[in-house]
Motif scaffolding. Structure first.
Motif, mmCIF file in Angstrom:
data_model
loop_
_atom_site.group_PDB
_atom_site.id
_atom_site.type_symbol
_atom_site.label_atom_id
_atom_site.label_comp_id
_atom_site.label_asym_id
_atom_site.label_seq_id
_atom_site.Cartn_x
_atom_site.Cartn_y
_atom_site.Cartn_z
ATOM 1 N N MET A 37 11.466 46.949 0.632
ATOM 2 C CA MET A 37 12.195 48.156 0.249
ATOM 3 C C MET A 37 11.631 49.432 0.882
ATOM 4 O O MET A 37 12.210 50.506 0.749
ATOM 5 C CB MET A 37 12.182 48.304 -1.276
ATOM 6 C CG MET A 37 12.903 47.186 -2.009
ATOM 7 S SD MET A 37 12.744 47.332 -3.798
ATOM 8 C CE MET A 37 13.567 48.891 -4.101
ATOM 9 N N ALA A 38 10.509 49.319 1.567
ATOM 10 C CA ALA A 38 9.797 50.508 2.044
ATOM 11 C C ALA A 38 10.602 51.353 3.035
ATOM 12 O O ALA A 38 10.757 52.560 2.842
ATOM 13 C CB ALA A 38 8.451 50.111 2.645
ATOM 14 N N ASN A 39 11.109 50.755 4.095
ATOM 15 C CA ASN A 39 11.837 51.537 5.099
ATOM 16 C C ASN A 39 13.091 52.177 4.508
ATOM 17 O O ASN A 39 13.382 53.342 4.774
ATOM 18 C CB ASN A 39 12.194 50.673 6.310
ATOM 19 C CG ASN A 39 11.009 50.466 7.236
ATOM 20 O OD1 ASN A 39 10.359 51.407 7.650
ATOM 21 N ND2 ASN A 39 10.734 49.214 7.551
ATOM 22 N N GLY A 40 13.824 51.444 3.678
ATOM 23 C CA GLY A 40 15.037 51.985 3.065
ATOM 24 C C GLY A 40 14.758 53.152 2.140
ATOM 25 O O GLY A 40 15.477 54.156 2.160
ATOM 26 N N ASN A 41 13.712 53.045 1.329
ATOM 27 C CA ASN A 41 13.369 54.140 0.417
ATOM 28 C C ASN A 41 12.804 55.345 1.166
ATOM 29 O O ASN A 41 13.037 56.489 0.770
ATOM 30 C CB ASN A 41 12.399 53.672 -0.659
ATOM 31 C CG ASN A 41 13.093 52.867 -1.740
ATOM 32 O OD1 ASN A 41 14.312 52.866 -1.858
ATOM 33 N ND2 ASN A 41 12.307 52.166 -2.532
ATOM 34 N N LEU A 42 12.074 55.106 2.250
ATOM 35 C CA LEU A 42 11.627 56.225 3.076
ATOM 36 C C LEU A 42 12.838 56.958 3.642
ATOM 37 O O LEU A 42 12.859 58.178 3.710
ATOM 38 C CB LEU A 42 10.745 55.725 4.227
ATOM 39 C CG LEU A 42 9.267 55.591 3.924
ATOM 40 C CD1 LEU A 42 8.562 54.788 5.002
ATOM 41 C CD2 LEU A 42 8.614 56.948 3.750
ATOM 42 N N GLU A 43 13.844 56.208 3.999
ATOM 43 C CA GLU A 43 15.047 56.782 4.589
ATOM 44 C C GLU A 43 15.817 57.662 3.598
ATOM 45 O O GLU A 43 16.289 58.739 3.942
ATOM 46 C CB GLU A 43 15.951 55.634 5.080
ATOM 47 C CG GLU A 43 17.046 56.029 5.991
ATOM 48 C CD GLU A 43 16.545 56.586 7.310
ATOM 49 O OE1 GLU A 43 17.241 57.481 7.822
ATOM 50 O OE2 GLU A 43 15.505 56.172 7.828
ATOM 51 N N THR A 44 15.925 57.215 2.344
ATOM 52 C CA THR A 44 16.770 57.930 1.383
ATOM 53 C C THR A 44 16.053 59.053 0.649
ATOM 54 O O THR A 44 16.610 60.142 0.509
ATOM 55 C CB THR A 44 17.376 56.950 0.364
ATOM 56 O OG1 THR A 44 16.324 56.226 -0.282
ATOM 57 C CG2 THR A 44 18.332 55.975 1.030
ATOM 58 N N VAL A 45 14.851 58.804 0.135
ATOM 59 C CA VAL A 45 14.136 59.824 -0.648
ATOM 60 C C VAL A 45 12.684 60.010 -0.178
ATOM 61 O O VAL A 45 11.860 60.531 -0.920
ATOM 62 C CB VAL A 45 14.161 59.521 -2.170
ATOM 63 C CG1 VAL A 45 15.554 59.713 -2.733
ATOM 64 C CG2 VAL A 45 13.630 58.142 -2.476
ATOM 65 N N ALA A 46 12.398 59.569 1.043
ATOM 66 C CA ALA A 46 11.048 59.692 1.631
ATOM 67 C C ALA A 46 9.985 59.111 0.702
ATOM 68 O O ALA A 46 8.857 59.593 0.651
ATOM 69 C CB ALA A 46 10.740 61.141 2.003
ATOM 70 N N HIS A 47 10.358 58.045 -0.035
ATOM 71 C CA HIS A 47 9.445 57.441 -1.001
ATOM 72 C C HIS A 47 8.832 56.164 -0.465
ATOM 73 O O HIS A 47 9.522 55.305 0.071
ATOM 74 C CB HIS A 47 10.190 57.134 -2.297
ATOM 75 C CG HIS A 47 9.384 56.318 -3.266
ATOM 76 N ND1 HIS A 47 8.115 56.683 -3.665
ATOM 77 C CD2 HIS A 47 9.659 55.159 -3.900
ATOM 78 C CE1 HIS A 47 7.648 55.775 -4.517
ATOM 79 N NE2 HIS A 47 8.564 54.841 -4.663
ATOM 80 N N VAL A 48 7.526 56.066 -0.619
ATOM 81 C CA VAL A 48 6.798 54.856 -0.285
ATOM 82 C C VAL A 48 5.456 54.900 -1.004
ATOM 83 O O VAL A 48 4.946 55.976 -1.324
ATOM 84 C CB VAL A 48 6.598 54.724 1.254
ATOM 85 C CG1 VAL A 48 5.605 55.752 1.777
ATOM 86 C CG2 VAL A 48 6.195 53.323 1.653
ATOM 87 N N SER A 49 4.909 53.733 -1.286
ATOM 88 C CA SER A 49 3.545 53.632 -1.814
ATOM 89 C C SER A 49 2.662 53.148 -0.677
ATOM 90 O O SER A 49 2.879 52.056 -0.142
ATOM 91 C CB SER A 49 3.486 52.636 -2.982
ATOM 92 O OG SER A 49 4.271 53.089 -4.052
ATOM 93 N N LEU A 50 1.709 53.961 -0.277
ATOM 94 C CA LEU A 50 0.774 53.590 0.777
ATOM 95 C C LEU A 50 -0.480 53.049 0.115
ATOM 96 O O LEU A 50 -1.130 53.751 -0.656
ATOM 97 C CB LEU A 50 0.444 54.805 1.645
ATOM 98 C CG LEU A 50 1.638 55.450 2.363
ATOM 99 C CD1 LEU A 50 1.181 56.683 3.128
ATOM 100 C CD2 LEU A 50 2.320 54.455 3.288
ATOM 101 N N ILE A 51 -0.791 51.790 0.412
ATOM 102 C CA ILE A 51 -1.918 51.119 -0.234
ATOM 103 C C ILE A 51 -3.012 50.883 0.801
ATOM 104 O O ILE A 51 -2.802 50.208 1.806
ATOM 105 C CB ILE A 51 -1.485 49.785 -0.877
ATOM 106 C CG1 ILE A 51 -0.391 50.044 -1.910
ATOM 107 C CG2 ILE A 51 -2.663 49.085 -1.526
ATOM 108 C CD1 ILE A 51 0.953 49.574 -1.500
ATOM 109 N N PHE A 52 -4.175 51.464 0.554
ATOM 110 C CA PHE A 52 -5.309 51.376 1.464
ATOM 111 C C PHE A 52 -6.254 50.294 0.956
ATOM 112 O O PHE A 52 -7.398 50.549 0.598
ATOM 113 C CB PHE A 52 -6.000 52.741 1.567
ATOM 114 C CG PHE A 52 -5.059 53.821 2.020
ATOM 115 C CD1 PHE A 52 -4.885 54.092 3.357
ATOM 116 C CD2 PHE A 52 -4.310 54.535 1.091
ATOM 117 C CE1 PHE A 52 -3.997 55.076 3.784
ATOM 118 C CE2 PHE A 52 -3.419 55.522 1.499
ATOM 119 C CZ PHE A 52 -3.265 55.784 2.848
#
Length: 131
Positions: free
Chosen positions: A84-99
């Motif tokens: 779901m990461a690319n799609g959510n980045l596209e719509t609401v710039a949302h992503v969880s970045l896990i280091f």
């Protein structure tokens, strides 16, 4: 522009850039190696735990393992991109970045797992480069 042209010839995607415009009071926790990003549409409750970014792009997000995300001059390699990461980045710039290391199962669907496994040093105005 010349670099973008060379990347297009090689079949590489152009870099997408974002600027950090807000950092929530609870967004950075040294015990939890994760950053949650949203755009300006994030609710007040989400903003407390989020990094707000303003994205500038001319093409859709298509991040994949082996790509990079840089915070100013700190470069991280992508190990896994949730479905779901690319799609959510596209719509609401949302992503969880896990280091942290990517588990073999139970990955966060909206997560991108990165290494090295340490939080980047970020501040207001920091630039994020998605490639």
């Amino acid at each position: 522009i010349f670099i973008l042209f060379l990347k297009a010839i090689k079949g590489e995607s152009a870099m997408i850039q974002a600027k950090i415009t807000e950092i929530g009071t609870e967004a950075i926790n040294k015990e939890e190696p994760m950053l949650i990003l949203f755009d300006k549409t994030a609710t007040a409750a989400l903003r407390k735990y989020s990094v707000i970014q303003e994205v500038s792009k001319d093409e859709p997000f298509s991040l994949k393992a082996g790509g990079t995300i840089a915070f100013d001059d700190q470069v991280y390699t992508i190990d896994y991109v949730g479905p779901m990461a690319n799609g959510n980045l596209e719509t609401v710039a949302h992503v969880s970045l896990i280091f942290d290391a990517c588990p073999e199962e139970g990955q966060i669907a909206n997560g991108i797992y990165l290494h090295p496994h340490r939080l980047p040093a970020i501040g207001l105005g920091s630039q994020i480069f998605y490639n």
